[in-house]
Design a protein around this motif. Structure first.
Motif, PDB file in Angstrom:
ATOM      1  N   THR A   4     -34.406 -22.051   1.912  1.00 29.53           N
ATOM      2  CA  THR A   4     -33.012 -22.016   2.293  1.00 29.53           C
ATOM      3  C   THR A   4     -32.297 -20.617   2.284  1.00 29.53           C
ATOM      4  O   THR A   4     -32.583 -19.863   1.158  1.00 29.53           O
ATOM      5  CB  THR A   4     -31.883 -22.838   1.882  1.00 29.53           C
ATOM      6  N   ASP A   5     -31.751 -20.084   3.163  1.00 30.60           N
ATOM      7  CA  ASP A   5     -30.949 -18.743   3.271  1.00 30.60           C
ATOM      8  C   ASP A   5     -29.901 -19.129   2.720  1.00 30.60           C
ATOM      9  O   ASP A   5     -29.122 -19.798   3.471  1.00 30.60           O
ATOM     10  CB  ASP A   5     -31.247 -18.277   4.652  1.00 30.60           C
ATOM     11  N   HIS A   6     -29.336 -18.151   1.718  1.00 30.91           N
ATOM     12  CA  HIS A   6     -28.350 -18.535   1.171  1.00 30.91           C
ATOM     13  C   HIS A   6     -27.307 -17.280   1.333  1.00 30.91           C
ATOM     14  O   HIS A   6     -26.624 -16.787   0.265  1.00 30.91           O
ATOM     15  CB  HIS A   6     -28.181 -18.791  -0.364  1.00 30.91           C
ATOM     16  N   ARG A   7     -27.490 -16.534   2.447  1.00 27.66           N
ATOM     17  CA  ARG A   7     -26.507 -15.540   2.646  1.00 27.66           C
ATOM     18  C   ARG A   7     -24.943 -15.802   2.356  1.00 27.66           C
ATOM     19  O   ARG A   7     -24.763 -17.045   2.869  1.00 27.66           O
ATOM     20  CB  ARG A   7     -26.729 -15.018   3.810  1.00 27.66           C
ATOM     21  N   LYS A   8     -24.114 -15.092   1.791  1.00 27.70           N
ATOM     22  CA  LYS A   8     -22.743 -15.323   1.789  1.00 27.70           C
ATOM     23  C   LYS A   8     -21.877 -14.889   2.867  1.00 27.70           C
ATOM     24  O   LYS A   8     -22.306 -13.378   3.422  1.00 27.70           O
ATOM     25  CB  LYS A   8     -22.339 -14.779   0.451  1.00 27.70           C
ATOM     26  N   GLN A   9     -21.161 -15.222   3.394  1.00 25.00           N
ATOM     27  CA  GLN A   9     -20.103 -14.773   4.496  1.00 25.00           C
ATOM     28  C   GLN A   9     -18.633 -15.244   4.274  1.00 25.00           C
ATOM     29  O   GLN A   9     -18.435 -16.514   3.820  1.00 25.00           O
ATOM     30  CB  GLN A   9     -20.598 -15.224   5.853  1.00 25.00           C
ATOM     31  N   SER A  10     -17.659 -14.563   4.193  1.00 25.77           N
ATOM     32  CA  SER A  10     -16.440 -14.895   4.021  1.00 25.77           C
ATOM     33  C   SER A  10     -15.753 -15.453   5.431  1.00 25.77           C
ATOM     34  O   SER A  10     -16.021 -14.887   6.421  1.00 25.77           O
ATOM     35  CB  SER A  10     -15.474 -13.996   3.686  1.00 25.77           C
ATOM     36  N   LEU A  11     -15.225 -16.683   5.330  1.00 22.48           N
ATOM     37  CA  LEU A  11     -14.617 -17.077   6.411  1.00 22.48           C
ATOM     38  C   LEU A  11     -13.135 -17.416   6.351  1.00 22.48           C
ATOM     39  O   LEU A  11     -12.771 -17.716   5.300  1.00 22.48           O
ATOM     40  CB  LEU A  11     -15.206 -18.494   7.115  1.00 22.48           C
ATOM     41  N   TYR A  12     -12.140 -17.315   7.242  1.00 23.30           N
ATOM     42  CA  TYR A  12     -10.907 -17.572   6.992  1.00 23.30           C
ATOM     43  C   TYR A  12     -10.223 -18.532   7.910  1.00 23.30           C
ATOM     44  O   TYR A  12     -10.582 -18.576   9.115  1.00 23.30           O
ATOM     45  CB  TYR A  12      -9.983 -16.277   7.307  1.00 23.30           C
ATOM     46  N   PHE A  13      -9.760 -19.657   7.462  1.00 23.52           N
ATOM     47  CA  PHE A  13      -9.360 -20.827   8.149  1.00 23.52           C
ATOM     48  C   PHE A  13      -7.652 -20.675   7.958  1.00 23.52           C
ATOM     49  O   PHE A  13      -7.158 -20.506   6.843  1.00 23.52           O
ATOM     50  CB  PHE A  13      -9.793 -22.005   7.693  1.00 23.52           C
ATOM     51  N   PRO A  14      -6.981 -21.302   8.861  1.00 22.10           N
ATOM     52  CA  PRO A  14      -5.452 -21.666   8.663  1.00 22.10           C
ATOM     53  C   PRO A  14      -5.505 -22.672   7.386  1.00 22.10           C
ATOM     54  O   PRO A  14      -6.255 -23.441   7.291  1.00 22.10           O
ATOM     55  CB  PRO A  14      -5.021 -22.185  10.208  1.00 22.10           C
ATOM     56  N   GLU A  15      -4.185 -22.561   6.591  1.00 22.22           N
ATOM     57  CA  GLU A  15      -4.164 -23.553   5.756  1.00 22.22           C
ATOM     58  C   GLU A  15      -4.307 -24.921   5.921  1.00 22.22           C
ATOM     59  O   GLU A  15      -5.002 -25.709   5.232  1.00 22.22           O
ATOM     60  CB  GLU A  15      -2.832 -23.016   4.916  1.00 22.22           C
ATOM     61  N   ASP A  16      -3.737 -25.268   6.853  1.00 23.31           N
ATOM     62  CA  ASP A  16      -3.723 -26.701   7.170  1.00 23.31           C
ATOM     63  C   ASP A  16      -5.136 -27.208   7.655  1.00 23.31           C
ATOM     64  O   ASP A  16      -5.702 -28.521   6.993  1.00 23.31           O
ATOM     65  CB  ASP A  16      -2.868 -27.179   8.284  1.00 23.31           C
ATOM     66  N   MET A  17      -6.002 -26.381   8.170  1.00 20.83           N
ATOM     67  CA  MET A  17      -7.238 -26.599   8.495  1.00 20.83           C
ATOM     68  C   MET A  17      -8.110 -26.907   7.341  1.00 20.83           C
ATOM     69  O   MET A  17      -8.891 -27.650   7.217  1.00 20.83           O
ATOM     70  CB  MET A  17      -7.739 -25.669   9.577  1.00 20.83           C
TER      71      MET A  17
END
Length: 76
Positions: A4-17
């Protein structure tokens, strides 16, 4: 079995989501990552139905001045 490829990536979500995703992860006893991956698998067919900016605005001037074969040679 493939690794399994475990590359890291930052994602940003609105707080409520993010809070809603966290509640669902807790409910299913799964990780946030797993929930987002499953959501993507479910949603991607619907997202492909949406037009891209290229579909709306047509080819850029550099795209329209090249040969249809993609050679990059300007048309006469």
């Amino acid at each position: 079995m493939a690794a399994t490829d475990h590359r890291k990536q930052s994602l940003y979500f609105p707080e409520d989501m993010l809070e809603e995703i966290q509640r669902e992860a807790t409910r299913q006893d799964r990780s946030l990552s797993w929930i987002v991956q499953q959501a993507w698998k479910v949603a991607r067919a619907e997202l492909r139905k949406m037009p891209s900016p290229n579909d709306v605005f047509g080819p850029t001037p550099t795209q329209s001045s090249t040969q249809p074969d993609g050679s990059g040679t300007p048309q006469s």
